[in-house]
Motif scaffolding. Structure first.
Motif, PDB file in Angstrom:
ATOM      1  N   UNK A 102      -6.311 -20.361  11.524  1.00 28.41           N
ATOM      2  CA  UNK A 102      -7.437 -20.664  12.411  1.00 28.41           C
ATOM      3  C   UNK A 102      -7.662 -19.517  13.394  1.00 28.41           C
ATOM      4  N   UNK A 103      -6.579 -18.983  13.954  1.00 29.18           N
ATOM      5  CA  UNK A 103      -6.722 -17.860  14.882  1.00 29.18           C
ATOM      6  C   UNK A 103      -7.272 -16.631  14.171  1.00 29.18           C
ATOM      7  N   UNK A 104      -6.778 -16.359  12.957  1.00 30.22           N
ATOM      8  CA  UNK A 104      -7.277 -15.214  12.205  1.00 30.22           C
ATOM      9  C   UNK A 104      -8.733 -15.367  11.832  1.00 30.22           C
ATOM     10  N   UNK A 105      -9.145 -16.580  11.429  1.00 32.76           N
ATOM     11  CA  UNK A 105     -10.537 -16.814  11.055  1.00 32.76           C
ATOM     12  C   UNK A 105     -11.469 -16.682  12.262  1.00 32.76           C
ATOM     13  N   UNK A 106     -11.066 -17.272  13.393  1.00 35.02           N
ATOM     14  CA  UNK A 106     -11.897 -17.178  14.599  1.00 35.02           C
ATOM     15  C   UNK A 106     -12.044 -15.726  15.047  1.00 35.02           C
ATOM     16  N   UNK A 107     -10.950 -14.990  15.013  1.00 31.89           N
ATOM     17  CA  UNK A 107     -11.011 -13.585  15.409  1.00 31.89           C
ATOM     18  C   UNK A 107     -11.852 -12.775  14.436  1.00 31.89           C
ATOM     19  N   UNK A 108     -11.751 -13.097  13.137  1.00 33.67           N
ATOM     20  CA  UNK A 108     -12.545 -12.383  12.133  1.00 33.67           C
ATOM     21  C   UNK A 108     -14.035 -12.620  12.326  1.00 33.67           C
ATOM     22  N   UNK A 109     -14.413 -13.865  12.619  1.00 37.31           N
ATOM     23  CA  UNK A 109     -15.828 -14.173  12.839  1.00 37.31           C
ATOM     24  C   UNK A 109     -16.346 -13.477  14.090  1.00 37.31           C
ATOM     25  N   UNK A 110     -15.550 -13.475  15.159  1.00 39.23           N
ATOM     26  CA  UNK A 110     -15.975 -12.820  16.398  1.00 39.23           C
ATOM     27  C   UNK A 110     -16.103 -11.308  16.209  1.00 39.23           C
ATOM     28  N   UNK A 111     -15.090 -10.696  15.611  1.00 36.66           N
ATOM     29  CA  UNK A 111     -15.122  -9.243  15.431  1.00 36.66           C
ATOM     30  C   UNK A 111     -16.184  -8.835  14.412  1.00 36.66           C
ATOM     31  N   UNK A 112     -16.209  -9.540  13.262  1.00 35.21           N
ATOM     32  CA  UNK A 112     -17.189  -9.195  12.238  1.00 35.21           C
ATOM     33  C   UNK A 112     -18.609  -9.456  12.683  1.00 35.21           C
ATOM     34  N   UNK A 113     -18.835 -10.619  13.315  1.00 34.71           N
ATOM     35  CA  UNK A 113     -20.172 -10.923  13.800  1.00 34.71           C
ATOM     36  C   UNK A 113     -20.617  -9.976  14.894  1.00 34.71           C
ATOM     37  N   UNK A 114     -19.724  -9.668  15.819  1.00 35.35           N
ATOM     38  CA  UNK A 114     -20.075  -8.733  16.894  1.00 35.35           C
ATOM     39  C   UNK A 114     -20.388  -7.345  16.375  1.00 35.35           C
ATOM     40  N   UNK A 115     -19.601  -6.888  15.383  1.00 35.98           N
ATOM     41  CA  UNK A 115     -19.848  -5.567  14.809  1.00 35.98           C
ATOM     42  C   UNK A 115     -21.192  -5.524  14.085  1.00 35.98           C
ATOM     43  N   UNK A 116     -21.506  -6.578  13.339  1.00 35.18           N
ATOM     44  CA  UNK A 116     -22.783  -6.626  12.614  1.00 35.18           C
ATOM     45  C   UNK A 116     -23.960  -6.660  13.582  1.00 35.18           C
ATOM     46  N   UNK A 117     -23.853  -7.450  14.641  1.00 36.71           N
ATOM     47  CA  UNK A 117     -24.937  -7.519  15.633  1.00 36.71           C
ATOM     48  C   UNK A 117     -25.127  -6.182  16.340  1.00 36.71           C
ATOM     49  N   UNK A 118     -24.036  -5.536  16.702  1.00 34.26           N
ATOM     50  CA  UNK A 118     -24.145  -4.251  17.389  1.00 34.26           C
ATOM     51  C   UNK A 118     -24.744  -3.184  16.477  1.00 34.26           C
ATOM     52  N   UNK A 119     -24.339  -3.182  15.206  1.00 38.43           N
ATOM     53  CA  UNK A 119     -24.832  -2.165  14.275  1.00 38.43           C
ATOM     54  C   UNK A 119     -26.315  -2.326  13.987  1.00 38.43           C
ATOM     55  N   UNK A 120     -26.782  -3.555  13.909  1.00 35.67           N
ATOM     56  CA  UNK A 120     -28.193  -3.784  13.590  1.00 35.67           C
ATOM     57  C   UNK A 120     -29.086  -3.788  14.830  1.00 35.67           C
ATOM     58  N   UNK A 121     -28.498  -3.911  16.011  1.00 36.97           N
ATOM     59  CA  UNK A 121     -29.296  -3.947  17.239  1.00 36.97           C
ATOM     60  C   UNK A 121     -29.570  -2.552  17.780  1.00 36.97           C
ATOM     61  N   UNK A 122     -28.615  -1.655  17.643  1.00 41.34           N
ATOM     62  CA  UNK A 122     -28.780  -0.332  18.231  1.00 41.34           C
ATOM     63  C   UNK A 122     -29.926   0.425  17.567  1.00 41.34           C
ATOM     64  N   UNK A 123     -30.627   1.203  18.360  1.00 42.98           N
ATOM     65  CA  UNK A 123     -31.729   2.024  17.837  1.00 42.98           C
ATOM     66  C   UNK A 123     -31.277   3.446  17.525  1.00 42.98           C
ATOM     67  N   UNK A 124     -30.028   3.770  17.824  1.00 35.07           N
ATOM     68  CA  UNK A 124     -29.496   5.106  17.523  1.00 35.07           C
ATOM     69  C   UNK A 124     -28.962   5.135  16.088  1.00 35.07           C
TER      70      UNK A 124
END
Length: 319
Positions: free
Chosen positions: A108-130
């Motif tokens: 459960x801890x690994x899954x929650x951390x994976x969703x937070x890290x993976x989701x945050x990375x995907x949002x940051x990569x697609x949001x940035x204009x650089x």
């Protein structure tokens, strides 16, 4: 919606039956049996009593024909009885129940951390204009997928335990002892989540309704989080359900690397002792967890997009 839910329940039952049947047949093809294997591990093999071996085989049902064994064990499994562990001398459900809390906490801890890290990375990569920053962030998930879990665990132990002395390296040492194993599990899983979600977000941001929202003056945060993320999350949600099985498998390696007591170490010991009832019990339990999580995902997807239920239950494909 009722027809959709009934179809998913029937599929879940079919997957469980298939997992039980395949594991039974594969384990039956292994040479020998757990009773003889345990007797052969003794120091004085010449003193083994053949009559005692025969009694033990009869007790555990290894002297019966394979179809009879299958029907007998399947009937017991349907009642929630997975048999008795040969090596532990206790019911398989009891052995699994004792090891389950530690493994469940880790998964459960690994899954929650994976969703937070993976989701945050995907949002940051697609949001940035650089463009250069987007390419840099999108290059991280393939790297995370390619890193073996045992190597990542050993590197984390070396850096944060042996050198920095910030976190414990081994054992079930409370919340602090859970950090490094959870990160080890989250690295490959979060990388897959980031890959799928980032690709889905990039595709969704080019949809006509997103262009219409931009034309109406909606800001980038509103478009990204409210308009695009909901539809883009469906493939990622489906992948998360599939990755639960990978997390359960990786927990075997992770618990071995960090010397944690759990289903991973129980499985390794059962395989070494050729404890067929216990190995099959762990396989069936893993299939049950996988089926329940995917069933929950199947029932959640129509709430995010009612077109799935209207289309006859076809889910979004991660491809």
């Amino acid at each position: 919606m009722r027809r959709y839910a009934a179809l998913r329940l029937a599929q879940a039952a079919g997957v469980l039956w298939a997992a039980y049947t395949v594991s039974f047949l594969v384990l039956d093809l292994l040479p020998g049996d757990p009773v003889s294997a345990m007797a052969g591990q003794g120091a004085d093999q010449a003193g083994i009593d053949p009559a005692q071996i025969a009694r033990l085989k009869s007790q555990y049902g290894f002297d019966e024909p394979v179809p009879v064994q299958y029907a007998h064990h399947l009937g017991r499994a349907l009642r929630g009885d997975l048999g008795d562990s040969v090596s532990a001398g206790r019911p398989v459900t009891s052995v699994i129940g004792e090891a389950l809390p530690s493994t469940l906490q880790l998964v459960v801890a690994g899954l929650a951390l994976a969703v937070l890290l993976g989701g945050g990375l995907a949002l940051a990569a697609t949001y940035t204009s650089r463009r250069w920053l987007r390419q840099l962030l999108l290059s991280l998930p393939p790297l995370g997928v390619s890193v073996p879990a045992f190597w990542a665990g050993l590197m984390l132990v070396e850096v944060f335990s042996f050198r920095a002395r910030l976190l414990p390296a081994f054992g079930n040492g409370g919340p602090r002892g859970l950090i490094l194993p959870a990160v080890t599990l989250a690295i490959p899983t979060g990388a897959v989540v980031a890959q799928v979600l980032a690709k889905s977000l990039l595709t969704t941001l080019d949809e006509p309704y997103v262009q219409t929202a931009r034309a109406k003056g909606a800001g980038r945060p509103r478009i990204h989080l409210r308009h695009a993320l909901r539809n883009a999350s469906l493939p990622a949600l489906t992948v998360v359900g599939v990755l639960v099985g990978q997390l359960m498998a990786n927990s075997v390696v992770t618990e071995t690397v960090f010397s944690r007591n759990g289903l991973g170490r129980v499985t390794a010991a059962a395989v070494t002792a050729q404890d067929i009832p216990l190995v099959q019990g762990v396989v069936v339990f893993g299939a049950l967890v996988f089926v329940l999580v995917n069933l929950a995902v199947d029932l959640l997807c129509p709430l995010l997009d009612p077109r799935i239920a209207a289309a006859g239950g076809r889910r979004w494909s991660p491809a």
